[in-house]
Motif scaffolding. Structure first.
Motif, PDB file in Angstrom:
ATOM      1  N   ARG A 102      43.794  40.204  40.662  1.00 11.08           N
ATOM      2  CA  ARG A 102      43.809  41.499  41.340  1.00 11.08           C
ATOM      3  C   ARG A 102      44.349  42.591  40.412  1.00 11.08           C
ATOM      4  N   ALA A 103      45.411  42.253  39.668  1.00 10.73           N
ATOM      5  CA  ALA A 103      45.977  43.237  38.736  1.00 10.73           C
ATOM      6  C   ALA A 103      44.934  43.605  37.682  1.00 10.73           C
ATOM      7  N   ALA A 104      44.210  42.605  37.198  1.00  8.11           N
ATOM      8  CA  ALA A 104      43.210  42.852  36.163  1.00  8.11           C
ATOM      9  C   ALA A 104      42.057  43.685  36.719  1.00  8.11           C
ATOM     10  N   LEU A 105      41.553  43.269  37.889  1.00  8.20           N
ATOM     11  CA  LEU A 105      40.395  43.974  38.444  1.00  8.20           C
ATOM     12  C   LEU A 105      40.745  45.426  38.782  1.00  8.20           C
ATOM     13  N   ASN A 106      41.891  45.615  39.401  1.00  8.44           N
ATOM     14  CA  ASN A 106      42.266  46.987  39.756  1.00  8.44           C
ATOM     15  C   ASN A 106      42.513  47.839  38.515  1.00  8.44           C
ATOM     16  N   ALA A 107      43.060  47.222  37.473  1.00  7.74           N
ATOM     17  CA  ALA A 107      43.300  47.978  36.236  1.00  7.74           C
ATOM     18  C   ALA A 107      41.979  48.439  35.623  1.00  7.74           C
ATOM     19  N   VAL A 108      41.006  47.546  35.538  1.00  5.27           N
ATOM     20  CA  VAL A 108      39.740  47.988  34.921  1.00  5.27           C
ATOM     21  C   VAL A 108      38.984  48.944  35.842  1.00  5.27           C
ATOM     22  N   ARG A 109      39.048  48.706  37.138  1.00  2.45           N
ATOM     23  CA  ARG A 109      38.341  49.621  38.053  1.00  2.45           C
ATOM     24  C   ARG A 109      38.928  51.031  37.949  1.00  2.45           C
ATOM     25  N   LYS A 110      40.243  51.088  37.855  1.00  2.46           N
ATOM     26  CA  LYS A 110      40.900  52.381  37.742  1.00  2.46           C
ATOM     27  C   LYS A 110      40.402  53.114  36.492  1.00  2.46           C
ATOM     28  N   ILE A 158      35.575  31.800  33.277  1.00  3.72           N
ATOM     29  CA  ILE A 158      34.277  32.319  33.726  1.00  3.72           C
ATOM     30  C   ILE A 158      34.441  33.087  35.034  1.00  3.72           C
ATOM     31  N   LEU A 159      35.361  32.613  35.894  1.00  4.67           N
ATOM     32  CA  LEU A 159      35.616  33.336  37.145  1.00  4.67           C
ATOM     33  C   LEU A 159      36.161  34.736  36.842  1.00  4.67           C
ATOM     34  N   GLN A 160      37.092  34.809  35.907  1.00  8.60           N
ATOM     35  CA  GLN A 160      37.646  36.121  35.544  1.00  8.60           C
ATOM     36  C   GLN A 160      36.535  37.025  35.015  1.00  8.60           C
TER      37      GLN A 160
END
Lengths: 251, 440
Positions: A102-110, A158-160
């Protein structure tokens, strides 16, 4: 499109030169394989693409979509769509896999000017992708990669990759240490991500992974340079003849 | 009486303050004698200093230059709302609440719903005034000068008892709130006993309310006795940005088949010394101690524990983790004594520090004194920086460097915080620790 131009890199600490003038172009929509003997610079190339600061670029450039990424920090590159699936994924005790994702996804989305996902949205995305890769809910709750088998760690990579939706996927020895079943699951996961918008660089020592992730082109890396480029049949030739032709040593 | 003259200004101040205050301190008769004896013990030795092995890294003679005046126990207008704000996430825990304001028990702010058949609660000051003979036996022997000073000056605190086979059902939150706008010195004594088969989760929270003066000195001693088959989770939280000096001692005695789980969060005092003394008096008991110490600037946090396996078949575990930034100094001293009869003792100790700055310091001194031959005991200590490989891994996933560092630091302390069994308490402590880490 990924363009690597006359790239020279050395180990920052001791100055050992590893990459000695790499030229490589991977257009979007294509999958290219980098094959080569141990010590040829394959993993260095992967790390340099992701921005690891253990290496110094002494010459050349790396362009992604026409823009040089050399001066970018690893997290900026990730936001630009670069993703490295590690040969040896790291274990992070005390950080639940879900929290990390979640931290990774939100960071890149931001950074990509997309809005952050709500918890239900995020869970939906992750659970669907996890199911495809055989990653259980129990694994998602555990600390990232802690106590995971080799196959589980690679599936987690791969999931990441699938959650972060990169446009340049670099897979470093994703097949190493895996049995045939695990290679199949991981490769199917990676193959699903093939798309006209995405370039993939698959780094491997052995040809077998390329039975599952069929490349458009195969490059042979030895002594820090691309020695030969061909179609997928080149991988089969290498399987028979080995790398002796490129290293100057008998196999 | 040995008449070694007191050497420093602070030492003379303590003696003078005692002589001036003694008549007004609660209690007479044996209480006065107890205080006077303790003060004489201090007068003979003076403040602990680096020549005393256990105080090598925390030289109080050097560090305590000026002793603030003893706090005057007067009711202040503290509202529950102010208190809750200072408690932060701890306020939300559904708990029995006991409040001490500037060292004095506040009946108004305390809220106890448990039946009197389950727990018994008394103000120490009130009991010292009555001075029943049984009370004297409740105080642990003075295990050093700091405890002796506490015995001499103790003004209030609580006596809390969980009755035989009883369980209050929810945690007891014991709040030590500082409000005084002038620096003051507090000496608080708490006496906790869990009778046979009883259960208690005790949270000791030390907070400074807005407006509380910097430079306060507190000396808090908690005497804990667990009878046979009793269980106690004892959690302490000190999150203090107000430059205070905090001297705290837990003296815990364990009966047979008792279970004691202790946890201490110590974040940002100017100076803290946490002494933890545990003695196993009955077989089959278990001890699990853990803690997190967080320091930045020139803060100094010393955790010194002595675990005394006086009897066979007991188990002890200790895990302490520190995060040290700037020029902070963290100290962990852990002594495990295994007496000749204490066969089948199983003891393990670990202390770990994460250094966020090259100027931070961690001093670790594990000591095993083993006199029995059939035991399993081990200790370890590590001192590391944030792992560069892990940091790169997080960043390669798009996590910005500051957030990645915070995440890895949180995961480092998380391993100790996870030892807290009560979920609500664990989450509150985690929130406090993360709050500290994210400020830096």
């Amino acid at each position: 499109m990924l363009e690597i131009k006359n790239l020279h890199a050395r180990i920052a600490e001791d100055g050992t030169e590893i990459l000695r003038g790499i030229d490589l172009v991977v257009p979007k929509g294509e999958v290219h394989a980098i094959m080569g003997p141990n010590g040829s610079g394959k993993s260095t190339l992967a790390y340099v693409l992701a921005g690891r600061d253990d290496y110094e670029i002494t010459e050349g450039d790396i362009l992604w979509n026409g823009e040089s990424i050399l001066e970018m920090e690893p997290d900026e590159r990730a936001a630009k769509g670069v993703f490295l699936a590690f040969q040896y994924p790291m274990e992070i005790p005390g950080v639940a896999t879900m929290t990390f994702l979640r931290a990774a996804l939100n960071a890149v989305r931001k950074k990509r000017d997309q809005k952050e996902l709500t918890t239900p949205e995020f869970l939906k995305v992750v659970r669907a992708k996890a199911a495809e890769l055989g990653v259980s809910d129990e694994m998602l709750k555990r600390p990232l990669n802690v106590g995971f088998s080799g196959g589980e760690k690679k599936r987690m990579e791969i999931l990441q990759m699938s959650v972060l939706e990169p446009t340049l996927c670099v897979l470093d020895e994703t097949d190493s240490g895996l049995d045939i079943d695990a290679i199949r699951i991981v490769s199917e996961g990676a193959t699903k991500l093939r798309s006209p918008d995405r370039a993939m660089l698959v780094i491997t020592h052995y040809q077998r992974l390329l039975n599952y992730i069929v490349p458009d082109k195969v490059h042979v890396l030895a002594k820090g340079r691309i020695q030969k480029t061909g179609g997928k049949e080149l991988a089969l030739e290498l399987e028979k003849s080995g790398y002796a032709d490129f290293t100057g040593k008998a196999a | 009486m040995n008449v070694t003259p007191l050497k420093t200004k602070a030492e003379s101040q303590l003696r003078e303050q005692f002589d001036a205050a003694a008549a007004n301190l609660p209690g007479s008769g044996w209480v006065s004698t107890l205080r006077a004896r303790a003060m004489d013990a201090f007068t003979a030795e003076g403040l602990p200093n680096r020549r005393i092995e256990e105080w090598k890294y925390t030289d109080l003679r050097e560090r305590l230059r000026d002793i603030p005046a003893p706090g005057t126990a007067k009711p202040t207008d503290v509202s529950t709302a102010d208190l809750n704000e200072a408690l932060g996430p701890l306020a939300a825990i559904d708990a029995e609440r006991i409040v001490l304001v500037d060292g004095a028990y506040s009946a108004d702010l305390s809220k106890i719903s448990a039946e009197a058949t389950t727990i018994e609660l008394m103000s120490l000051a009130a009991m010292l005034e009555k001075a029943p003979p049984w009370l004297e036996g409740k105080f642990s022997a003075d295990s050093g000068v700091v405890v002796a000073l506490n015995t001499a000056f103790m003004s209030d605190g609580v006596l809390l008892k969980v009755r035989k086979d009883q369980d209050p059902g929810k945690p007891v939150l014991l709040v030590h709130a500082r409000t005084a706008s002038e620096p003051s010195a507090l000496a608080v004594r708490n006496v906790i006993s869990v009778e046979a088969g009883g259960k208690l989760t005790l949270i000791e929270a030390h907070v400074a309310l807005p407006g509380a003066a910097r430079g306060a000195l507190s000396n808090v001693v908690t005497d804990v006795t667990l009878a046979d088959g009793a269980a106690c989770d004892h959690i302490k939280s000190l999150v203090d940005a107000a430059g205070s000096t905090h001297l705290a001692t837990w003296n815990t005695k364990l009966g047979k088949d008792a279970v004691y789980r202790g946890f201490q969060l110590t974040a940002s005092p100017a100076l803290a010394r946490n002494d933890i003394n545990i003695i196993f008096n009955g077989e089959g008991s278990k001890l699990d101690l853990s803690g997190v110490f967080l320091a930045r600037g020139s803060e100094h946090i010393d955790t010194t524990l002595v675990v005394d396996h006086a009897v066979p078949h007991c188990e002890s575990r200790e895990l302490f983790k520190g995060v040290l930034a700037d020029r902070a100094h963290g100290i962990f001293q852990g002594k495990i004594i295994v007496r000749p009869d204490a066969q089948k003792t199983d003891g393990k100790q670990m202390s770990q520090a994460l250094m966020l700055s090259p100027d931070a310091q961690f001093s670790s001194k594990p000591e095993l004194e083993i006199y029995a031959d059939d035991v399993v005991c081990g200790h370890g200590a590590t001192c590391t920086e944030i792992d560069a490989d892990l940091l790169f891994y997080c960043r390669s996933r798009g996590i910005p460097v500051d957030e990645a560092r915070a995440m890895l630091t949180e995961s480092f302390v998380g391993e100790a915080v996870e030892k807290i069994e009560d979920e609500d308490v664990r989450e509150a402590i985690e929130t406090l620790a993360i709050g500290w880490l994210r400020v830096g």
